[in-house]
Design an enzyme around this catalytic site. Structure first.
Site, mmCIF file in Angstrom:
data_model
loop_
_atom_site.group_PDB
_atom_site.id
_atom_site.type_symbol
_atom_site.label_atom_id
_atom_site.label_comp_id
_atom_site.label_asym_id
_atom_site.label_seq_id
_atom_site.Cartn_x
_atom_site.Cartn_y
_atom_site.Cartn_z
ATOM 1 N N GLY A 158 2.885 -2.733 -0.534
ATOM 2 C CA GLY A 158 2.432 -3.364 0.711
ATOM 3 C C GLY A 158 2.421 -4.866 0.564
ATOM 4 O O GLY A 158 3.307 -5.443 -0.071
ATOM 5 N N SER A 202 6.413 8.567 0.184
ATOM 6 C CA SER A 202 6.004 7.252 0.698
ATOM 7 C C SER A 202 7.112 6.599 1.522
ATOM 8 O O SER A 202 8.269 6.541 1.099
ATOM 9 C CB SER A 202 5.652 6.341 -0.473
ATOM 10 O OG SER A 202 5.574 5.008 -0.040
ATOM 11 N N HIS A 231 -8.312 -7.191 -6.771
ATOM 12 C CA HIS A 231 -9.630 -7.311 -6.143
ATOM 13 C C HIS A 231 -10.582 -6.426 -6.956
ATOM 14 O O HIS A 231 -10.190 -5.377 -7.446
ATOM 15 C CB HIS A 231 -9.549 -6.850 -4.685
ATOM 16 C CG HIS A 231 -10.863 -6.860 -3.944
ATOM 17 N ND1 HIS A 231 -11.778 -7.876 -4.060
ATOM 18 C CD2 HIS A 231 -11.395 -5.972 -3.077
ATOM 19 C CE1 HIS A 231 -12.826 -7.601 -3.293
ATOM 20 N NE2 HIS A 231 -12.625 -6.450 -2.691
ATOM 21 N N ASP A 242 -16.009 -12.543 -2.179
ATOM 22 C CA ASP A 242 -14.967 -12.103 -1.251
ATOM 23 C C ASP A 242 -15.578 -11.313 -0.090
ATOM 24 O O ASP A 242 -15.295 -11.577 1.075
ATOM 25 C CB ASP A 242 -13.956 -11.243 -2.020
ATOM 26 C CG ASP A 242 -12.770 -10.837 -1.184
ATOM 27 O OD1 ASP A 242 -11.891 -11.689 -0.961
ATOM 28 O OD2 ASP A 242 -12.708 -9.667 -0.738
ATOM 29 N N GLU A 259 -10.798 -22.422 25.216
ATOM 30 C CA GLU A 259 -11.845 -23.206 24.563
ATOM 31 C C GLU A 259 -12.423 -22.520 23.334
ATOM 32 O O GLU A 259 -12.732 -23.169 22.346
ATOM 33 C CB GLU A 259 -12.985 -23.512 25.550
ATOM 34 C CG GLU A 259 -12.620 -24.521 26.621
ATOM 35 C CD GLU A 259 -12.171 -25.874 26.050
ATOM 36 O OE1 GLU A 259 -12.657 -26.250 24.967
ATOM 37 O OE2 GLU A 259 -11.332 -26.530 26.688
ATOM 38 N N GLU A 263 -8.348 -22.803 20.589
ATOM 39 C CA GLU A 263 -8.547 -24.095 19.925
ATOM 40 C C GLU A 263 -9.157 -23.970 18.534
ATOM 41 O O GLU A 263 -9.187 -24.929 17.771
ATOM 42 C CB GLU A 263 -9.401 -25.023 20.816
ATOM 43 C CG GLU A 263 -8.619 -25.476 22.040
ATOM 44 C CD GLU A 263 -9.259 -26.680 22.738
ATOM 45 O OE1 GLU A 263 -9.941 -27.472 22.073
ATOM 46 O OE2 GLU A 263 -9.068 -26.794 23.961
HETATM 47 P P1 NAD Z 1 -1.543 -2.874 1.706
HETATM 48 O O1 NAD Z 1 -2.420 -2.105 2.590
HETATM 49 O O2 NAD Z 1 -0.732 -3.986 2.266
HETATM 50 O O3 NAD Z 1 -0.478 -1.976 0.968
HETATM 51 C C1 NAD Z 1 -0.768 -0.860 0.279
HETATM 52 C C2 NAD Z 1 0.465 -0.111 -0.138
HETATM 53 O O4 NAD Z 1 -0.032 0.989 -0.902
HETATM 54 C C3 NAD Z 1 1.252 0.534 1.011
HETATM 55 O O5 NAD Z 1 2.264 -0.270 1.499
HETATM 56 C C4 NAD Z 1 1.791 1.736 0.307
HETATM 57 O O6 NAD Z 1 2.926 1.390 -0.442
HETATM 58 C C5 NAD Z 1 0.687 2.120 -0.651
HETATM 59 N N1 NAD Z 1 -0.219 3.171 -0.101
HETATM 60 C C6 NAD Z 1 -0.856 3.151 1.101
HETATM 61 N N2 NAD Z 1 -1.594 4.262 1.269
HETATM 62 C C7 NAD Z 1 -1.421 4.990 0.155
HETATM 63 C C8 NAD Z 1 -1.914 6.241 -0.275
HETATM 64 N N3 NAD Z 1 -2.725 6.970 0.494
HETATM 65 N N4 NAD Z 1 -1.553 6.668 -1.512
HETATM 66 C C9 NAD Z 1 -0.722 5.935 -2.297
HETATM 67 N N5 NAD Z 1 -0.215 4.751 -1.925
HETATM 68 C C10 NAD Z 1 -0.558 4.287 -0.737
HETATM 69 O O7 NAD Z 1 -2.484 -3.398 0.488
HETATM 70 P P2 NAD Z 1 -2.754 -4.896 0.054
HETATM 71 O O8 NAD Z 1 -3.386 -5.652 1.192
HETATM 72 O O9 NAD Z 1 -1.535 -5.445 -0.609
HETATM 73 O O10 NAD Z 1 -3.907 -4.679 -1.020
HETATM 74 C C11 NAD Z 1 -3.635 -4.270 -2.351
HETATM 75 C C12 NAD Z 1 -4.705 -4.869 -3.254
HETATM 76 O O11 NAD Z 1 -4.590 -6.292 -3.229
HETATM 77 C C13 NAD Z 1 -6.121 -4.555 -2.806
HETATM 78 O O12 NAD Z 1 -6.924 -4.399 -3.956
HETATM 79 C C14 NAD Z 1 -6.527 -5.817 -2.048
HETATM 80 O O13 NAD Z 1 -7.926 -6.015 -2.018
HETATM 81 C C15 NAD Z 1 -5.840 -6.861 -2.891
HETATM 82 N N6 NAD Z 1 -5.589 -8.159 -2.238
HETATM 83 C C16 NAD Z 1 -4.985 -8.206 -1.025
HETATM 84 C C17 NAD Z 1 -4.716 -9.425 -0.440
HETATM 85 C C18 NAD Z 1 -4.015 -9.515 0.889
HETATM 86 O O14 NAD Z 1 -3.910 -10.627 1.406
HETATM 87 N N7 NAD Z 1 -3.503 -8.447 1.486
HETATM 88 C C19 NAD Z 1 -5.049 -10.622 -1.116
HETATM 89 C C20 NAD Z 1 -5.633 -10.540 -2.375
HETATM 90 C C21 NAD Z 1 -5.892 -9.299 -2.932
#
Ligand code: NAD
Ligand code: MG
Length: 346
Positions: A30, A55, A111, A194, A230, A234
């Site tokens: 993701g 997936s 995280h 966070d 507003e 903005e």
């Molecule tokens: P996401 O929701 O964008 O992506 C998750 C991916 O996991 C999906 O695309 C899929 O490939 C897989 N997935 C989804 N459901 C699933 C399931 N049921 N079983 C197995 N695989 C599955 O996740 P993300 O936002 O990239 O978050 C991933 C980690 O990164 C988390 O711990 C999040 O807190 C951390 N994080 C995210 C961000 C952000 O900006 N998105 C920033 C910093 C840290």
């Protein structure tokens, strides 16, 4: 300018031999997963993307030239397992991969939630680390491709090998974070700040402020369109100024009237009562109340979440905003980008 009193790690502080001969399993494709996997691969690190057989992200990862296996297979082969599936899914995925964690392997997160709140209890003979870019994944990827970096955090929870910090820094180097700067925190601090930030200020506080301001104007008989501009539109201009140069930069850029009005009225809106609520919210984060609530919510099919989400999506400000945004096509660039970057969710 005041110097930071915390150490910032840059490219020169990272020892790439800590990762160059290792295999990294990136679980999930993701926001973060696709960026880590592609940046690692472009940095010459051996990467396997771990995704379930069914997936919908498999096709995307393969199209990007990456090797894809199941999470269990990928973790078994890897020395570093980077857990980048959604936080709520991580405990279940951990059960699938735990047998593939050998002594001295690294279990890595972006995280701290599941480790800090004991939703995942890693074996004692592995390292447990965090490498968390401080931005959404598509920027982590885009900055890397542009030769730039994304600032990030590292944290060490278990250091069985004694090399966990060096390895986390090497990983941060390979995804481009040490180009911009990396600071060290703890799982506890990252998780609690966070959650507090997104609840009290960024996501929760901000939307509540926008909604209440909008409703105050509309209830007083002003047009919804003016109220939208507003109180919501903005917001971005003000936040951009703060992002560029802090609060002073924002105050300098708005009119004297806005500055005087804001300075005299702001604390009446977000007053000592709001501050007390903030402290309560922080306590719920610290004592685990929020974590327990969110875990239970997920275990029972997310009833409150679904209801609140629906209420927010159908709020009048949403109905008013959509045609206005289309009309002016402001932010159109960002929208297109997000659509193009969005990876299919499972
Ligand atoms: P996401 O929701 O964008 O992506 C998750 C991916 O996991 C999906 O695309 C899929 O490939 C897989 N997935 C989804 N459901 C699933 C399931 N049921 N079983 C197995 N695989 C599955 O996740 P993300 O936002 O990239 O978050 C991933 C980690 O990164 C988390 O711990 C999040 O807190 C951390 N994080 C995210 C961000 C952000 O900006 N998105 C920033 C910093 C840290
Ligand atoms: Mg292994």
């Amino acid at each position: 300018m005041t110097d930071l009193d915390t150490t910032v790690y840059y490219d020169d502080d990272a020892d790439r031999s800590q990762i160059d001969d290792k295999t990294v399993a990136v679980l999930g494709y993701g926001s973060q997963g696709h960026a880590h996997a592609q940046n690692l691969a472009d940095s010459g690190v051996d990467v396997i993307v771990g995704l379930r057989e069914d997936s919908s992200s498999r096709a995307a990862a393969e199209a990007d030239g990456l090797r894809v296996e199941t999470p269990a297979e990928a973790a078994a082969e890897a020395d570093i397992v980077s857990v980048l599936v959604p936080d709520t899914v991580q405990p279940a995925v951990f059960e699938e991969i735990r047998d593939g964690l050998d002594a001295g392997d690294t279990l890595q997160f972006a995280h701290g939630f599941n480790i800090h709140y004991n939703q995942i209890r890693p074996p004692e003979d592995v390292d447990v680390t965090m490498v968390a870019p401080k931005s959404p994944g598509h920027l982590v990827r885009r900055n890397y491709e542009a030769g730039q970096g994304t600032p990030g955090l590292i944290a060490i929870y278990q250091n069985e090998t004694g090399e966990a910090r060096d390895e986390a820094l090497a990983y941060a180097h390979a995804i481009g974070c040490t180009r911009a700067g990396v600071i060290e925190t703890t799982f506890r601090e990252e998780t609690e700040t966070d959650l507090f930030g997104e609840q009290a200020v960024l996501c929760g506080g901000m939307t509540a402020l926008v909604r209440e301001g909008y409703e105050t104007l509309v209830d007083a008989g002003y047009s919804p369109e003016m109220a939208y501009f507003e109180c919501l539109n903005e917001m971005k201009l003000i936040v951009d100024l703060m992002y560029e140069g802090g609060l002073s930069n924002m105050w300098h850029s708005v009119s004297d009237t806005a500055e005087y009005g804001g300075l005299t009225r702001g604390d009446r809106i977000i007053d000592e009562h709001a501050r007390e609520r903030m402290e309560e919210v922080l306590e719920e984060v610290q004592d685990g109340t929020f974590a327990r609530e969110w875990i239970a919510e997920n275990q029972t099919g997310r009833p409150s979440y679904t209801q609140l989400k629906h209420a927010e999506e159908t709020h009048e400000i949403e109905q008013v905003g959509e045609p206005l945004r289309d009309l002016f096509a402001w932010g159109a660039e960002d929208d297109e980008e997000e659509t193009a970057e969005a990876t299919a969710d499972d």
